[in-house]
Design an enzyme around this catalytic site. Structure first.
Site, PDB file in Angstrom:
ATOM      1  N   ASP A  14      -4.738  -9.693   9.421  1.00  0.00           N
ATOM      2  CA  ASP A  14      -5.820  -8.737   9.175  1.00  0.00           C
ATOM      3  C   ASP A  14      -7.124  -9.412   8.774  1.00  0.00           C
ATOM      4  O   ASP A  14      -8.191  -9.061   9.278  1.00  0.00           O
ATOM      5  CB  ASP A  14      -5.410  -7.733   8.090  1.00  0.00           C
ATOM      6  CG  ASP A  14      -4.456  -6.674   8.630  1.00  0.00           C
ATOM      7  OD1 ASP A  14      -4.296  -6.600   9.867  1.00  0.00           O
ATOM      8  OD2 ASP A  14      -3.869  -5.938   7.823  1.00  0.00           O
ATOM      9  N   ARG A  94      -5.743  -9.297  -8.188  1.00  0.00           N
ATOM     10  CA  ARG A  94      -6.893  -8.652  -7.541  1.00  0.00           C
ATOM     11  C   ARG A  94      -8.190  -8.741  -8.337  1.00  0.00           C
ATOM     12  O   ARG A  94      -9.234  -9.066  -7.763  1.00  0.00           O
ATOM     13  CB  ARG A  94      -6.570  -7.197  -7.180  1.00  0.00           C
ATOM     14  CG  ARG A  94      -5.405  -7.027  -6.220  1.00  0.00           C
ATOM     15  CD  ARG A  94      -5.439  -7.983  -5.064  1.00  0.00           C
ATOM     16  NE  ARG A  94      -4.397  -7.710  -4.076  1.00  0.00           N
ATOM     17  CZ  ARG A  94      -4.104  -8.508  -3.074  1.00  0.00           C
ATOM     18  NH1 ARG A  94      -4.751  -9.658  -2.923  1.00  0.00           N
ATOM     19  NH2 ARG A  94      -3.161  -8.190  -2.222  1.00  0.00           N
ATOM     20  N   ASP A 123      -4.374  -1.847  -3.721  1.00  0.00           N
ATOM     21  CA  ASP A 123      -5.215  -3.046  -3.766  1.00  0.00           C
ATOM     22  C   ASP A 123      -6.685  -2.755  -3.466  1.00  0.00           C
ATOM     23  O   ASP A 123      -7.577  -3.346  -4.064  1.00  0.00           O
ATOM     24  CB  ASP A 123      -4.660  -4.112  -2.822  1.00  0.00           C
ATOM     25  CG  ASP A 123      -3.405  -4.759  -3.389  1.00  0.00           C
ATOM     26  OD1 ASP A 123      -3.319  -4.857  -4.630  1.00  0.00           O
ATOM     27  OD2 ASP A 123      -2.522  -5.148  -2.619  1.00  0.00           O
ATOM     28  N   SER A 174       5.475  -6.680   5.080  1.00  0.00           N
ATOM     29  CA  SER A 174       4.163  -7.022   4.550  1.00  0.00           C
ATOM     30  C   SER A 174       4.394  -7.706   3.207  1.00  0.00           C
ATOM     31  O   SER A 174       5.074  -7.172   2.333  1.00  0.00           O
ATOM     32  CB  SER A 174       3.340  -5.747   4.370  1.00  0.00           C
ATOM     33  OG  SER A 174       2.346  -5.968   3.404  1.00  0.00           O
TER      34      SER A 174
HETATM   35  N1  ARG Z   1       3.048  -2.277  -4.686  1.00  0.00           N
HETATM   36  C1  ARG Z   1       2.514  -3.463  -5.249  1.00  0.00           C
HETATM   37  C2  ARG Z   1       1.219  -3.177  -5.971  1.00  0.00           C
HETATM   38  O1  ARG Z   1       0.635  -2.165  -5.758  1.00  0.00           O
HETATM   39  C3  ARG Z   1       2.343  -4.570  -4.250  1.00  0.00           C
HETATM   40  C4  ARG Z   1       1.318  -4.309  -3.182  1.00  0.00           C
HETATM   41  C5  ARG Z   1       1.179  -5.384  -2.170  1.00  0.00           C
HETATM   42  N2  ARG Z   1       2.402  -5.503  -1.447  1.00  0.00           N
HETATM   43  C6  ARG Z   1       2.523  -5.972  -0.208  1.00  0.00           C
HETATM   44  N3  ARG Z   1       3.690  -6.115   0.248  1.00  0.00           N
HETATM   45  N4  ARG Z   1       1.497  -6.268   0.511  1.00  0.00           N
HETATM   46  O2  ARG Z   1       0.779  -3.967  -6.762  1.00  0.00           O
END
Ligand code: ARG
Length: 408
Positions: A14, A94, A123, A174
């Site tokens: 991405d 993040r 995120d 992912s």
């Molecule tokens: N659910 C988790 C969060 O909101 C991880 C999100 C990212 N997960 C991923 N497989 N890309 O912090």
């Protein structure tokens, strides 16, 4: 207005496609920023890849040390765990990435920043809220939230423009990784009834294949911060790396969670967080030894708030600053050593000691050396039970059997 944008770049599909898309759609010069929070094997390969795709500049920041000391360890001191299980690895990284994006944008005189988040997850919220808090005038572009391409279409787009499609794209999952853990979603995991397939896990051995002999590790803490393993002083980054390895080897740290996203969606996520699971458990065990009952009770409530604010993207809020001041204050005597046993997927605290321990052998013992004055107990109980006694005399005894019957 400059025509430069700083894109948070992981090297994945991405964000690679985003380099080209930002140029096409907005005619922007793309500067990529790769932030290493313990997830980057080869920074120079990532740099080169971005430049090959058409980035005008590629920045790489090793942020492992600040990630551990300013994000992971405060969260550990707070015992921040989302919905009882998730140690918040992705969520913690993040705001740091947002801060580094903003710093780079200022330095490069960019008018916008960009990230690869979709419009369905947490995120995007964490990035956008943090960026807005730090630099309200900076424009934010989230290509994957705008372009409306499916996974398939994104791959086609990449192929059309000669953007290398990483082999990991063939993986149905992912994945997001950093020192504090690995977050995995999508593919077969989207059915919450299906047990996660073996290929989901890369940091942890299956408990069935883990060593038949338990492993032990002694973790030294100073004011709530881990400082040593088995007596050997270590910096945070290497301590966490070593513990990920050690606990992962014993199959410790697998988490299967059906969680509530901020955007209202329930999602099933698998986590691997060996070091986080061990350290959070050990830290709580040391707090049990060094904090009073009422401190512990109150701190547990703060921990829930603290985890929520991290999960919900509010790292840079004043509430966080206030709660951290409280958490920091609670840690002044959380110093000592915790002994942990790792065995076939389980992590158990089997010993704890502290120079500031509140445990008194003289008070607890049933053997010789008992200093507790048992003759004081009847008076204490007399007053403790007074309101219950008064109430049952005035209003009768609650009939549990009858209550149960009525409910049917
Ligand atoms: N659910 C988790 C969060 O909101 C991880 C999100 C990212 N997960 C991923 N497989 N890309 O912090």
């Amino acid at each position: 207005m400059s025509n430069k944008v700083v894109l948070a770049y992981s090297g994945g599909l991405d964000t690679s496609v985003s380099i080209r898309w930002l140029k096409e759609k907005y005619n922007l010069d793309v500067i990529v920023l790769n932030v290493d929070v313990g997830n980057v094997a080869d920074p120079s390969a990532i740099r080169q890849k971005a430049l090959d795709i058409g980035a005008v500049k590629a920045l790489v920041v090793d942020a492992k040390e600040p990630f551990v000391n300013h994000f992971i360890f405060p969260a550990l001191q707070a015992d921040a765990i989302y919905e009882g299980q998730y140690p918040l690895a992705t969520a913690l990284a993040r705001p740091l990435m947002a801060k580094l994006l903003v710093d780079a944008a200022v330095k490069e005189k960019a008018s916008a920043v960009a990230h690869g988040c979709t419009g369905k997850g947490n995120d995007q919220v964490r990035f956008d809220v943090s960026i807005n808090a730090l630099a309200p005038d900076l424009k934010i572009i989230a290509p994957a939230r705008e372009w409306g391409m499916t996974r398939e279409e994104t791959i086609n787009y990449a192929q059309r423009y000669g953007i290398p499609v990483p082999i990991t794209v063939k993986s149905p999952y992912s994945i997001d990784e950093n020192l504090w853990g690995r977050s995995i979603e999508c593919g077969a995991l989207e059915d919450p009834w299906v047990e996660s397939p073996a290929d989901v896990f890369t940091w942890t051995k299956s408990p069935a294949d883990a060593p038949d002999k338990p492993g032990y590790v002694e973790i030294g803490f100073e004011q709530g911060i881990p400082i040593s393993l088995d007596g050997e002083k270590m910096e945070g980054v290497s301590l966490i790396q070593r513990l990920n390895q050690l606990a992962g080897e014993h199959g410790v740290g697998r988490i299967d969670l059906l969680e509530n996203r901020l955007v209202g969606i329930k999602s099933r996520e698998i986590y691997e967080a060996p070091a986080a699971v061990v350290l959070l458990q050990a830290h709580q065990a040391l707090e049990a030894l060094t904090l009073s009952k009422s401190q512990l009770r109150f701190k547990q409530k703060v921990a829930v708030e603290y985890a929520d604010l991290i999960y919900n993207g509010l790292w840079f809020s004043s509430l966080h600053q206030d709660l951290f001041a409280y958490v920091k204050s609670t840690q002044r005597y959380v110093t000592g050593t915790v002994r942990v046993k790792l065995f076939k997927g389980s992590c158990q605290v089997v010993g704890r000691k502290s120079p500031k321990s509140l445990y008194s052998h003289g008070l607890a013992t049933y053997d010789k050396g008992d200093v507790f004055d048992q003759s004081a107990s009847p008076g204490f109980i007399h007053i403790w039970g007074l309101p219950v006694r008064t109430q049952t005399q005035a209003q009768g005894i609650i009939d549990l059997e009858e209550k149960k019957g009525k409910g049917k």
